[in-house]
Design a protein around this motif. Structure first.
Motif, mmCIF file in Angstrom:
data_model
loop_
_atom_site.group_PDB
_atom_site.id
_atom_site.type_symbol
_atom_site.label_atom_id
_atom_site.label_comp_id
_atom_site.label_asym_id
_atom_site.label_seq_id
_atom_site.Cartn_x
_atom_site.Cartn_y
_atom_site.Cartn_z
ATOM 1 N N ARG A 49 30.996 0.975 0.561
ATOM 2 C CA ARG A 49 29.566 0.590 0.521
ATOM 3 C C ARG A 49 28.694 1.645 1.169
ATOM 4 N NH1 ARG A 49 26.030 -2.929 3.526
ATOM 5 N NH2 ARG A 49 24.543 -3.952 2.104
ATOM 6 N N VAL A 50 29.154 2.177 2.334
ATOM 7 C CA VAL A 50 28.371 3.237 3.009
ATOM 8 C C VAL A 50 28.251 4.440 2.104
ATOM 9 C CG1 VAL A 50 28.406 4.875 4.915
ATOM 10 C CG2 VAL A 50 28.848 2.472 5.343
ATOM 11 N N ASP A 67 24.914 7.875 -1.370
ATOM 12 C CA ASP A 67 24.630 8.527 -2.647
ATOM 13 C C ASP A 67 23.267 8.097 -3.183
ATOM 14 O OD1 ASP A 67 27.056 9.781 -2.474
ATOM 15 O OD2 ASP A 67 28.134 8.301 -3.724
ATOM 16 N N SER A 68 22.996 6.791 -3.105
ATOM 17 C CA SER A 68 21.694 6.302 -3.584
ATOM 18 C C SER A 68 20.536 6.884 -2.763
ATOM 19 C CB SER A 68 21.663 4.772 -3.520
ATOM 20 O OG SER A 68 22.660 4.222 -4.358
ATOM 21 N N LEU A 69 20.770 6.985 -1.455
ATOM 22 C CA LEU A 69 19.716 7.524 -0.586
ATOM 23 C C LEU A 69 19.421 8.980 -0.917
ATOM 24 C CD1 LEU A 69 17.802 6.926 1.764
ATOM 25 C CD2 LEU A 69 19.633 7.589 3.334
ATOM 26 N N GLY A 80 0.794 -1.215 0.000
ATOM 27 C CA GLY A 80 0.000 0.000 0.000
ATOM 28 C C GLY A 80 0.821 1.258 0.000
ATOM 29 N N VAL A 81 2.181 1.181 -0.166
ATOM 30 C CA VAL A 81 3.023 2.377 -0.216
ATOM 31 C C VAL A 81 3.569 2.510 -1.636
ATOM 32 C CG1 VAL A 81 3.652 2.245 2.204
ATOM 33 C CG2 VAL A 81 5.046 1.050 0.542
ATOM 34 N N THR A 82 4.058 3.683 -1.960
ATOM 35 C CA THR A 82 4.599 3.912 -3.304
ATOM 36 C C THR A 82 5.987 3.277 -3.442
ATOM 37 O OG1 THR A 82 5.576 6.003 -2.662
ATOM 38 C CG2 THR A 82 3.310 6.083 -3.441
ATOM 39 N N VAL A 83 6.475 3.147 -4.724
ATOM 40 C CA VAL A 83 7.794 2.555 -4.997
ATOM 41 C C VAL A 83 8.899 3.396 -4.388
ATOM 42 C CG1 VAL A 83 9.375 1.870 -6.831
ATOM 43 C CG2 VAL A 83 6.917 1.475 -7.093
ATOM 44 N N SER A 84 8.809 4.704 -4.532
ATOM 45 C CA SER A 84 9.840 5.592 -3.969
ATOM 46 C C SER A 84 9.922 5.419 -2.468
ATOM 47 C CB SER A 84 9.536 7.039 -4.338
ATOM 48 O OG SER A 84 9.560 7.212 -5.749
ATOM 49 N N GLU A 85 8.761 5.356 -1.838
ATOM 50 C CA GLU A 85 8.770 5.183 -0.385
ATOM 51 C C GLU A 85 9.365 3.831 -0.018
ATOM 52 O OE1 GLU A 85 4.724 5.676 0.636
ATOM 53 O OE2 GLU A 85 4.822 7.866 0.756
ATOM 54 N N GLN A 86 9.057 2.795 -0.789
ATOM 55 C CA GLN A 86 9.600 1.468 -0.486
ATOM 56 C C GLN A 86 11.121 1.444 -0.681
ATOM 57 O OE1 GLN A 86 7.847 -1.621 -2.816
ATOM 58 N NE2 GLN A 86 8.847 -3.282 -1.692
ATOM 59 N N LEU A 143 16.723 1.425 1.365
ATOM 60 C CA LEU A 143 18.049 2.036 1.415
ATOM 61 C C LEU A 143 18.402 2.479 2.821
ATOM 62 C CD1 LEU A 143 18.114 4.126 -1.889
ATOM 63 C CD2 LEU A 143 19.457 2.091 -1.359
ATOM 64 N N ASN A 144 17.447 2.996 3.524
ATOM 65 C CA ASN A 144 17.710 3.386 4.914
ATOM 66 C C ASN A 144 18.130 2.178 5.740
ATOM 67 O OD1 ASN A 144 17.367 6.205 5.021
ATOM 68 N ND2 ASN A 144 15.129 5.995 4.955
ATOM 69 N N ALA A 145 17.428 1.087 5.526
ATOM 70 C CA ALA A 145 17.784 -0.129 6.283
ATOM 71 C C ALA A 145 19.186 -0.629 5.896
ATOM 72 C CB ALA A 145 16.732 -1.201 6.028
ATOM 73 N N GLN A 146 19.486 -0.641 4.578
ATOM 74 C CA GLN A 146 20.817 -1.105 4.133
ATOM 75 C C GLN A 146 21.912 -0.162 4.632
ATOM 76 O OE1 GLN A 146 20.805 -1.599 -0.115
ATOM 77 N NE2 GLN A 146 19.078 -3.070 -0.072
ATOM 78 N N LEU A 147 21.648 1.156 4.614
ATOM 79 C CA LEU A 147 22.655 2.114 5.081
ATOM 80 C C LEU A 147 22.947 1.905 6.555
ATOM 81 C CD1 LEU A 147 24.471 4.548 4.534
ATOM 82 C CD2 LEU A 147 22.469 6.016 4.969
ATOM 83 N N ILE A 148 21.938 1.610 7.286
ATOM 84 C CA ILE A 148 22.148 1.369 8.723
ATOM 85 C C ILE A 148 23.020 0.131 8.914
ATOM 86 C CG2 ILE A 148 20.965 0.735 10.859
ATOM 87 C CD1 ILE A 148 18.609 2.469 9.917
#
Length: 757
Positions: free
Chosen positions: A386-387, A392-394, A269-275, A280-285
């Protein structure tokens, strides 16, 4: 018949002629029960006549009336409702307040409901309610409304011709008015029960109409609920179509906008950008965590090296399989060196070979440790790379998300509008289904708890009650008429009336003589009746009058007595003539002088012819006294009549010759009686009252007006007349006994046996 004489006292006190009137006015302040009794007794004939006449008239009317029957039905406004479902009704039930019950009473009295009853029972064709179908009756003229309607029809112009519809409506309105006039709807005290009463000439018809009204009222409640439910369903159906279109339009707008703005949502129920941003936030962490861990390990290894410590204690070194295997070989080689050392010397080839192997193993361990440290450094570098890549992607994704936030706001607005429209639509849809189910199941708010039954006895006319009311009301009317007549009665009936109205002592009441015939066959005059009936009430009254006059001044009894009245024909001459003849009959020497120069009547009272000479000739000194005196043929009374009149009676009567004549008569006679003219028409009596010793004022019973008598007394007092009192003449003793409770005449029946009439 006589009353206590107080004339001298009244004159000494200067009693006002209206003293009696003042006393009468004061009497109004108190309830005089005896006066009420006297009035009722006096007007008993009027009271009985009015009572009997009106009662008879009422009973004739009552007996001619058609009997009417009253049937009654009872309705209960039911507060307890049968709740089959938990759905809310379209039309709510009746509230239990008093205003609602009163409103239902008015509905039962409404013209609309009456029209439905008339239509159901076809009462338009019933002559009882449709006056156009009834035959004319004489009793209808007892109704004042018939008179008014007839008069208006005669006054108004010729009515314009009416159409059939107008005549039908007028006829229906007349029947409705007739039905409503027979209908009575009342609330039974403070309950929820309503009584419906209907009056008809037929008992079965009365019950049928009352029950029909109750049934149609309940049916009207059901129809009102059915109509309300049907109207609600129709409206809900139209509204649902509108809401359905609104929901479709709003949901279509949401999908179109999401597609145009590229705001497709995932399964969650969320948009692609939000997903993507979330991932990315989870991977960055995680990457930052790995970097921190790698940096910590590498920093620890560098710190151990700088401090000269052994790095073999690090976890990565300890956990290395290669180092573990080399340590195991190193341990085995050490045991072998120990065994060889116990057998051989340091130069032994096996020992040298074992030493060489030990050094090779240590070199391998050192190389492996250096490789592990280098690997830690490489891990740090990889983690940092990697970080940085994730950051950059985020940043790139956040830029894209920021661009789509405005579109998301508009999208959410469209989604909220679509959700609201959907909720309203679902609510109306549910209500539509509920009302659709209710349309076939409705219960009334009232029920009949007692149906009307044909009455056995008529309710109208109530003959016993009508008779009682007629007696009471006609009796009250008769009493009221009696008091009205008494109030309008301006006559004097009793001695009390004389004293109260004139302020004079009541000397005597002189009864009227009966119409009896004498020896000559003619009706006896009062003067002859006096001689024929010396013991009669009339004779005794005249003797009482003489006694009263003598007692009015004991030291100097009056000799010259003037008799006068307010108006003609009040018994003045009869009283004076009878008084003079009675005094002469008792042995006194009496002279009766006729002083009415305008209308002399003394000679007529004694049945004498008009003389040729009289008072005027005597005063003119043309004749001697002996020449003009006439002896009463039936007594020793001397009469001085009037033969001719004069142009100036007051001057003649007030002259010096008149005074000298009276002085001579006083010297020759024991009593001199003067019969004069009335007081009000002429001034003759007023002049004579100044030279007479006493004046007797004669009032005719029940005929002399009070105001006339009062005016005459006032005139006499202006001439300083010595008024001894008043005589009530020509009294009907039988009637007076009804009038004067407390007066002497009231008890005439008890002492009448003392008279020989």
């Amino acid at each position: 018949m006589n009353a206590p004489v107080k004339g001298a006292a009244a004159r000494a006190e200067g009693g006002a002629p209206y003293g009696g009137i003042e006393a009468e006015d004061q009497g109004f302040l108190e309830l005089d029960l005896m006066a009420l009794y006297r009035t009722l007794r006096k007007r008993l004939g009027v009271i009985m006549g009015v009572t009997v006449g009106l009662t008879a008239l009422v009973m004739v009317v009552v007996l001619q009336q058609t009997p009417l029957y009253t049937a009654e039905a009872q309705i209960l406004l039911d507060r307890q409702k049968m709740q089959v479902t938990d759905m809310q009704a379209v039309m709510s039930g009746l509230s239990p307040d008093s205003a609602t019950v009163d409103s239902e009473v008015e509905i039962l009295r409404s013209r609309t409901l009456a029209a439905r009853v008339i239509e159901t029972l076809d009462l338009v064709q019933d002559p009882e309610f449709n006056g156009a179908l009834r035959e004319p009756s004489m009793l209808r003229w007892l109704d004042p409304r018939v008179w008014i309607g007839t008069a208006l029809s005669l006054i108004e112009a010729e009515p314009l011709p009416q159409s059939e519809d107008v005549r039908a409506r007028a006829e229906l309105n007349g029947v409705i008015n007739s039905v409503l006039g027979r209908l009575t709807v009342t609330r039974q005290r403070l309950t929820y029960v309503i009584n419906i009463s209907f009056v008809s000439e037929n008992p079965a018809k009365a019950a049928r109409i009352a029950n029909s009204l109750a049934d149609l009222y309940i049916l009207d409640q059901l129809e009102a609920k059915f109509d309300a439910t049907r109207q609600a369903n129709d409206w809900l159906s139209r509204r649902l179509a509108e809401l359905r279109q609104q929901v479709q339009d709003s949901e279509r707008a949401v999908e179109i906008y999401r597609t145009e703005e590229g705001l497709e949502s995932s399964a969650a129920g969320v948009t692609v950008s939000e997903q993507q941003l979330s991932e990315l936030n989870a991977q960055l962490i995680l990457a930052r965590t790995s970097l921190a861990e790698a940096e910590a390990k590498y920093s620890r290894a560098q710190q151990i090296r700088r401090s000269g410590g052994t790095i073999e204690s690090m976890a990565d070194v300890v956990q290395s399989t290669t180092i573990s295997q080399l340590r195991q070989k190193q341990a085995e080689l050490a045991r072998e060196l120990a065994n060889l050392a116990s057998k051989y010397g340091p130069r032994h080839p096996e020992i040298v070979n074992a030493e060489a192997q030990r050094r090779d193993i240590e070199r391998q361990i050192g190389s492996e440790i250096n490789r592990i440290v280098g690997s830690l450094e490489n891990n740090v570098s990889v983690a940092q790379t990697r970080v940085g890549a994730l950051e950059d992607s985020l940043r790139e994704i956040r830029g894209e998300a920021g661009t789509g936030n405005q579109a998301m706001i508009q999208l959410r607005e469209l989604e909220r509008e679509a959700a609201a429209n959907r909720a309203v639509y679902e609510s109306f849809l549910n209500r539509f289904k509920e009302t659709s189910q209710q349309q076939d199941f409705q219960t009334p708010d009232s029920r009949v708890i007692s149906a009307a039954t044909p009455p056995v006895n008529p309710s109208h006319p109530r003959k016993a009650l009508s008779l009682a009311l007629a007696l009471v009301l006609s009796g009250m009317l008769g009493v009221g008429l009696a008091f009205l007549l008494e109030h309008l009665d301006n006559g004097l009936q009793t001695g009390r009336d004389v004293e109260q109205a004139l302020g004079l002592p009541h000397l005597v009441s002189l009864p009227a003589t009966p119409a009896e015939k004498g020896a000559d066959g003619k009706v006896m005059s009062p003067q002859d009746y006096l001689l024929v009936k010396p013991l009669s009430a009339f004779s005794e009254s005249l003797r009482s009058l003489r006694s009263a006059l003598q007692l009015s001044n004991v030291d100097n009894p009056p000799t010259v007595i003037l008799f006068t009245s307010a108006l003609p024909n009040e018994g003045k001459t009869t009283t004076s003539a009878g008084f003079a003849r009675a005094a002469a009959a008792s042995g006194l020497k009496v002279a009766l002088v006729d002083c009415d120069l305008r209308h002399p009547s003394v000679h007529k009272a004694f049945g004498l012819k008009r003389p040729e000479a009289g008072l005027v000739e005597l005063l003119a000194e043309r004749l001697d006294l002996a020449q003009v005196l006439i002896r009463d043929p039936k007594s020793e009374l001397d009469i001085l009549p009037i033969a001719t009149g004069t142009a100036n009676p007051p001057d003649v009567l007030g002259s010096t010759q008149m005074r000298l004549l009276l002085d001579r008569l006083k010297a020759d006679y024991d009593l001199v009686v003067l019969d004069s003219a009335p007081v009000l028409p002429v001034s003759d009596s007023r002049v004579l009252s100044r030279i007479a010793d006493e004046t007797v004022f004669v009032v005719r019973w029940n005929e002399t007006p009070k105001d006339a008598a009062q005016a005459a007394i006032r005139e006499l007092r202006l001439y300083d007349a010595n008024i001894a009192g008043a005589v009530l003449a020509v009294v009907d003793t039988a009637a007076q006994a009804k009038y004067g409770y407390g007066d002497g005449g009231y008890y005439y029946g008890k002492y009448s046996r003392y008279y020989v009439n």
